[in-house]
Design an enzyme around this catalytic site. Sequence first.
Site, PDB file in Angstrom:
ATOM      1  N   LYS A  53       0.839  -1.209   0.000  1.00 44.58           N
ATOM      2  CA  LYS A  53       0.000   0.000   0.000  1.00 44.58           C
ATOM      3  C   LYS A  53       0.870   1.253   0.000  1.00 44.58           C
ATOM      4  O   LYS A  53       0.607   2.209  -0.731  1.00 44.58           O
ATOM      5  CB  LYS A  53      -0.918  -0.008   1.228  1.00 44.58           C
ATOM      6  CG  LYS A  53      -2.022  -1.047   1.146  1.00 44.58           C
ATOM      7  CD  LYS A  53      -2.787  -1.180   2.468  1.00 44.58           C
ATOM      8  CE  LYS A  53      -3.836  -2.275   2.380  1.00 44.58           C
ATOM      9  NZ  LYS A  53      -4.532  -2.497   3.661  1.00 44.58           N
ATOM     10  N   GLN A  97      -3.889  -0.739   9.739  1.00 45.16           N
ATOM     11  CA  GLN A  97      -3.931  -2.092   9.178  1.00 45.16           C
ATOM     12  C   GLN A  97      -4.584  -3.048  10.183  1.00 45.16           C
ATOM     13  O   GLN A  97      -4.191  -3.119  11.341  1.00 45.16           O
ATOM     14  CB  GLN A  97      -2.497  -2.548   8.838  1.00 45.16           C
ATOM     15  CG  GLN A  97      -2.414  -3.918   8.199  1.00 45.16           C
ATOM     16  CD  GLN A  97      -3.104  -4.000   6.834  1.00 45.16           C
ATOM     17  OE1 GLN A  97      -3.029  -3.074   6.018  1.00 45.16           O
ATOM     18  NE2 GLN A  97      -3.806  -5.092   6.579  1.00 45.16           N
ATOM     19  N   ASP A 120     -10.159   4.170   4.227  1.00 41.17           N
ATOM     20  CA  ASP A 120     -10.636   2.790   4.137  1.00 41.17           C
ATOM     21  C   ASP A 120     -12.166   2.742   4.090  1.00 41.17           C
ATOM     22  O   ASP A 120     -12.740   1.712   3.733  1.00 41.17           O
ATOM     23  CB  ASP A 120     -10.162   1.990   5.369  1.00 41.17           C
ATOM     24  CG  ASP A 120      -9.013   1.046   5.035  1.00 41.17           C
ATOM     25  OD1 ASP A 120      -8.815   0.754   3.839  1.00 41.17           O
ATOM     26  OD2 ASP A 120      -8.321   0.611   5.974  1.00 41.17           O
TER      27      ASP A 120
END
Length: 289
Positions: A53, A97, A120
Amino acid sequence: MKTQVIDGAALARSIRAGLGARVTALAGKNARPGLAVILVGEDPASQVYVRNKSRACEEAGIASFQHSLPASTSQQQLLTLVGTLNRDPAVHGILVQLPLPKHISADAIIRAIAPEKDVDGFHPENVGLLATGNARFVPCTPAGVMRLLAHAGVELAGKHAVVVGRSNIVGKPVALLLLEKHATVTICHSRTPDLGAVIRQADVVVAAVGKPRMIGAEMVKSGAAVIDVGINRIPDGPNAGKLCGDVDYAGLLGKAGCITPVPGGVGPMTIALLPENTVRAAEFAAPNG
Ligand code: NDP
């Protein structure tokens, strides 16, 4: 039937290429998109995801700020870091994460992220916006599923879409997005009796379970579009340890209308859409953005 294989890696490349102009436009306003990625602990899979990412963001011209914290980090320490990043004008997106160590509530951390930096799309405010058809940030994997279907030219209005899996990060948001495109949506899960009978009715199948090749070719209607979100390790046999999806890809070649491979389908799209959400967050924050 010739099955169209949907190349997620190629589509992801074109999405990355298309971001360049938006990053340049932001530079003209003296703004550089920035993403902060927080990793707690040393889970090897999470380390790989975070690396990929961060790299995808840097390639797109996005500043990447990585915070790697020990597994012993307390919930309060993590909340303090999130609060600092919420106030940092160089940070437009914040990604924590998952999974987090057991002593930290993922819910509490997600709620602490400023909704306008929640790239997200997991904050309850963003989940609500998605559910009411006003999405601010569409979570990357569900967004990737929808882009792949659009790219393959799959008609959704009036079609029956079956989503297998009901997680907050994949199954539920995918179902909402399919509904928004006027599909008739069925969501299946571990308590669904006779899964095959339901899937066989589907024009579109989205598999997000996490069980290697659980959906056999005999469970899928001829000509159906199949999007395989699952990422699993093959447990045994000559290919043991290699990646496979939730559907029997080889068995569906020649039967499905179109299908995504694993790897090379949804995975690269998930990675490519994070920079896009970060650029979107920076555009919101930029003057006249
Ligand atoms: P979760 O474990 O959170 O959810 C799995 C879902 O599958 C649950 O809703 C569960 O039902 C359902 N399920 C489990 N067993 C069965 C069964 N026998 N029949 C029907 N449904 C079943 O997983 P995620 O949604 O997080 O991820 C799903 C898969 O997608 C994983 O392989 C993951 O690695 C992959 N993934 C891939 C990404 C990518 O970028 N390609 C990104 C994110 C995930 P119940 O709710 O009843 O327990």
